[in-house]
Write a protein that holds these residues in place. Structure first.
Motif, PDB file in Angstrom:
ATOM      1  N   ASP A 194       5.548  -3.503   8.531  1.00  0.00           N
ATOM      2  CA  ASP A 194       5.008  -2.144   8.660  1.00  0.00           C
ATOM      3  C   ASP A 194       5.928  -1.120   7.987  1.00  0.00           C
ATOM      4  OD1 ASP A 194       6.962  -1.041  10.553  1.00  0.00           O
ATOM      5  OD2 ASP A 194       6.061  -2.365  12.044  1.00  0.00           O
ATOM      6  N   GLY A 195       5.480   0.145   7.933  1.00  0.00           N
ATOM      7  CA  GLY A 195       6.186   1.157   7.165  1.00  0.00           C
ATOM      8  C   GLY A 195       7.303   1.889   7.884  1.00  0.00           C
TER       9      GLY A 195
ATOM     10  N   ASP B 200       2.968  -1.916   4.135  1.00  0.00           N
ATOM     11  CA  ASP B 200       2.318  -0.610   4.057  1.00  0.00           C
ATOM     12  C   ASP B 200       3.385   0.451   4.275  1.00  0.00           C
ATOM     13  OD1 ASP B 200       0.484   1.567   4.299  1.00  0.00           O
ATOM     14  OD2 ASP B 200      -1.026   0.152   5.029  1.00  0.00           O
TER      15      ASP B 200
ATOM     16  N   MET C  75      -4.533   5.698   7.197  1.00  0.00           N
ATOM     17  CA  MET C  75      -4.369   6.791   8.154  1.00  0.00           C
ATOM     18  C   MET C  75      -5.754   7.261   8.596  1.00  0.00           C
ATOM     19  SD  MET C  75      -1.396   8.927   6.132  1.00  0.00           S
ATOM     20  CE  MET C  75      -0.981  10.062   7.436  1.00  0.00           C
TER      21      MET C  75
ATOM     22  N   ASN D 201       0.848  -1.195   0.000  1.00  0.00           N
ATOM     23  CA  ASN D 201       0.000   0.000   0.000  1.00  0.00           C
ATOM     24  C   ASN D 201       0.883   1.244   0.000  1.00  0.00           C
ATOM     25  OD1 ASN D 201      -2.143   1.850   0.200  1.00  0.00           O
ATOM     26  ND2 ASN D 201      -1.932   1.899   2.416  1.00  0.00           N
ATOM     27  N   THR D 202       0.746   2.067  -1.063  1.00  0.00           N
ATOM     28  CA  THR D 202       1.510   3.317  -1.144  1.00  0.00           C
ATOM     29  C   THR D 202       0.592   4.533  -0.970  1.00  0.00           C
ATOM     30  OG1 THR D 202       1.221   3.713  -3.527  1.00  0.00           O
ATOM     31  CG2 THR D 202       2.972   2.201  -2.875  1.00  0.00           C
ATOM     32  N   SER D 203      -0.689   4.272  -0.767  1.00  0.00           N
ATOM     33  CA  SER D 203      -1.656   5.370  -0.637  1.00  0.00           C
ATOM     34  C   SER D 203      -1.782   5.792   0.827  1.00  0.00           C
ATOM     35  CB  SER D 203      -3.025   4.943  -1.162  1.00  0.00           C
ATOM     36  OG  SER D 203      -3.659   4.101  -0.220  1.00  0.00           O
ATOM     37  N   SER D 204      -2.585   6.821   1.074  1.00  0.00           N
ATOM     38  CA  SER D 204      -2.790   7.288   2.452  1.00  0.00           C
ATOM     39  C   SER D 204      -3.919   6.532   3.150  1.00  0.00           C
ATOM     40  CB  SER D 204      -3.100   8.788   2.459  1.00  0.00           C
ATOM     41  OG  SER D 204      -4.268   9.037   1.700  1.00  0.00           O
TER      42      SER D 204
ATOM     43  N   THR E  89      -1.748  -0.628  10.346  1.00  0.00           N
ATOM     44  CA  THR E  89      -2.897  -0.108   9.618  1.00  0.00           C
ATOM     45  C   THR E  89      -3.971  -1.195   9.543  1.00  0.00           C
ATOM     46  OG1 THR E  89      -1.983  -0.861   7.516  1.00  0.00           O
ATOM     47  CG2 THR E  89      -1.436   1.398   8.209  1.00  0.00           C
TER      48      THR E  89
ATOM     49  N   VAL F 198       2.666   3.498   5.058  1.00  0.00           N
ATOM     50  CA  VAL F 198       2.146   4.319   6.156  1.00  0.00           C
ATOM     51  C   VAL F 198       2.720   3.780   7.476  1.00  0.00           C
ATOM     52  CG1 VAL F 198       0.040   4.853   7.479  1.00  0.00           C
ATOM     53  CG2 VAL F 198       0.008   4.971   4.981  1.00  0.00           C
ATOM     54  N   TYR F 199       3.166   4.660   8.380  1.00  0.00           N
ATOM     55  CA  TYR F 199       3.646   4.153   9.685  1.00  0.00           C
ATOM     56  C   TYR F 199       2.947   4.813  10.872  1.00  0.00           C
ATOM     57  CZ  TYR F 199       6.799   8.209   9.511  1.00  0.00           C
ATOM     58  OH  TYR F 199       7.323   9.473   9.406  1.00  0.00           O
TER      59      TYR F 199
END
Length: 276
Positions: A239-240, A216, A195, A189-192, A224, A218-219
């Motif tokens: 995780d990111g 992901d 969050m 997953n590179t999207s927001s 997530t 996102v961290y």
């Protein structure tokens, strides 16, 4: 003589980079500084003059400047040009060189968290076709992934990016996920999404093979909804946070002359700040 480095953005007070680099500076006993500097878009040119004047050895670039600094750099490496964003600056002889270490951070994170993930990897799924996706797609191409399936809510955006990068990247709408999932061993997953409590709808991770890795970038939050769902199915997750840590390594080495290590202690220090 003190060596100075920075991270610039607008706003910038959320950045964990000073804590990462500060930890390494102390660990290696280096006479150096690394500070977060708020630079408004209109002040970028003036900041580059400070760079060329030798005030800094270099630094990091974050939102919203990753694309804007392109035009200000004296040179940009080919990979950063392909990715379309610069996140690391190195000053030498009054010239500013731009590069992108996000793809190295992504690869380093997966190599540490899921060793062997790219061995004979034929099918990967990338969610989101925004600015962050480009570095991930280039990273996967560099590992020889044959089929990279790019999913995005707006199909046209994914199609444009796939056409631009080529080399195995194809665009899809989310309705096609169920068809591609059974042969996919990596989902990124590179999207927001993830969050602020957001999640993907109708993304059936149960269709993935049990050898699949889900990651992901996102961290915040660290886990997530996507990672929680994957973990509940017994899938390997990464995780990111590690991407943030590993992308910092090449810059530190370029500015301060020492290649630092990403350790569990460093990760714990950064993780402790994520709730604040």
């Amino acid at each position: 003589m003190t060596t100075n480095a920075f991270v610039i953005g607008h706003p910038i007070n959320h950045s964990r980079s000073p804590l990462i680099h500060g930890t390494w500076l102390a660990e290696h006993g280096i006479d150096g500084t690394y500070n977060a500097i708020d630079v408004a878009p209109g002040d970028l040119s003036a900041f580059f003059e400070r760079l060329r004047a030798g005030e800094f050895a270099g630094g990091n670039v974050t939102i919203p400047h990753k694309e804007a600094v392109f035009a200000l750099c004296d040179s940009v490496d080919p990979l950063a040009r392909t990715i379309g964003a610069v996140n690391t600056l190195v000053t030498q002889d009054g010239k500013v060189h731009g590069t992108n270490t996000d793809y190295l951070g992504f690869l380093g994170n997966l190599d540490a968290g899921a060793p062997g993930w790219s061995d004979a990897l034929e099918h990967a799924v990338v969610l989101g076709a925004g600015g962050a996706a480009r570095a991930i797609l280039v990273a996967l191409q560099s590992r020889g992934v044959k089929h990279i399936h790019l999913f995005n809510r707006t199909l046209e955006t994914a199609q444009r990016l796939a056409a631009e990068l080529g080399n195995g990247v194809t665009a899809h709408g989310f309705a096609e996920f169920s068809e591609i999932a059974p042969r996919t061993r990596l989902v990124v997953n590179t999207s927001s999404v993830g969050m602020h409590g957001t999640r993907f709808d109708n993304l059936d991770l149960a269709l993935l093979p049990d050898t699949a890795v889900v990651t992901d970038i996102v961290y915040v939050p660290l886990e997530t909804p996507l990672l929680a769902d994957a973990k509940a199915l017994g899938l390997k997750t990464v995780d990111g946070l590690g991407m943030l840590l590993h992308q910092a390594v090449p810059g530190f080495e370029a500015w301060f002359g020492v290649r630092p290590r990403v350790t569990t202690d460093l990760r714990a220090r950064i993780e402790a700040t994520l709730d604040h």
